[in-house]
Enzyme design. Structure first.
Site, PDB file in Angstrom:
ATOM      1  N   ASP A 200      -0.974  10.469 -13.490  1.00 31.89           N
ATOM      2  CA  ASP A 200      -2.491   9.815 -13.510  1.00 31.89           C
ATOM      3  C   ASP A 200      -2.111   8.175 -13.202  1.00 31.89           C
ATOM      4  O   ASP A 200      -3.068   7.593 -12.395  1.00 31.89           O
ATOM      5  CB  ASP A 200      -2.851   9.809 -14.923  1.00 31.89           C
ATOM      6  CG  ASP A 200      -3.365  11.022 -15.086  1.00 31.89           C
ATOM      7  OD1 ASP A 200      -3.703  12.077 -14.123  1.00 31.89           O
ATOM      8  OD2 ASP A 200      -3.861  11.290 -16.596  1.00 31.89           O
TER       9      ASP A 200
ATOM     10  N   GLU B 180      -0.099   6.013  -1.282  1.00 24.65           N
ATOM     11  CA  GLU B 180      -0.169   7.401  -1.306  1.00 24.65           C
ATOM     12  C   GLU B 180       1.165   8.166  -1.314  1.00 24.65           C
ATOM     13  O   GLU B 180       1.584   9.075  -1.980  1.00 24.65           O
ATOM     14  CB  GLU B 180      -0.943   8.016  -0.151  1.00 24.65           C
ATOM     15  CG  GLU B 180      -1.276   9.376  -0.610  1.00 24.65           C
ATOM     16  CD  GLU B 180      -2.112   9.815  -1.812  1.00 24.65           C
ATOM     17  OE1 GLU B 180      -1.602  10.721  -2.401  1.00 24.65           O
ATOM     18  OE2 GLU B 180      -3.294   9.142  -2.016  1.00 24.65           O
TER      19      GLU B 180
END
Length: 117
Positions: free
Chosen positions: A91, A65
């Site tokens: 993406d 993340e």
């Protein structure tokens, strides 16, 4: 002249990165859930290897993340306009996070399955 390495200065940069990541709602959600799982792993009588593995996959999600947030920040710095490559970069970063979460879920399920069945 090359700057002298400073562990504490470099650690402060890393902590600034964690602080920045905590500004992202996705990271906050993953962090809270991840800390709950880490605490469970620490206090449940899993083997030392299982504890390390279960905690490791949670930390892997945190790292993914952070990388994704870094990619998004660089893309946003580079352009504010829509561009297919910018979308692809964002993406693909999200896909990386998805796969690390999948690894974590499968790891936890396999250990819990072995433990409880």
């Amino acid at each position: 002249m090359k700057k002298k390495y400073s562990f504490f200065k470099n650690a402060s940069y890393a902590l600034a990165g964690v602080k920045r990541a905590l500004n992202e709602s996705a990271f906050r959600i993953e962090f809270v859930i991840g800390i709950c799982f880490i605490l469970f792993a620490l206090f449940y009588p899993f083997s030392l290897f299982e504890k390390a593995f279960l905690i490791g996959v949670i930390i892997l999600v945190f790292a993914a993340e952070c990388f994704n947030t870094a990619i998004e920040s660089v893309v946003d710095l580079a352009t504010s306009k829509y561009h297919k490559l910018a979308k692809d970069a964002k993406d693909l970063g999200s896909a990386g996070v998805f796969f690390t979460i999948l690894i974590a879920v499968l790891t936890w399920l396999s250990v819990l399955y072995k433990e409880f069945l």
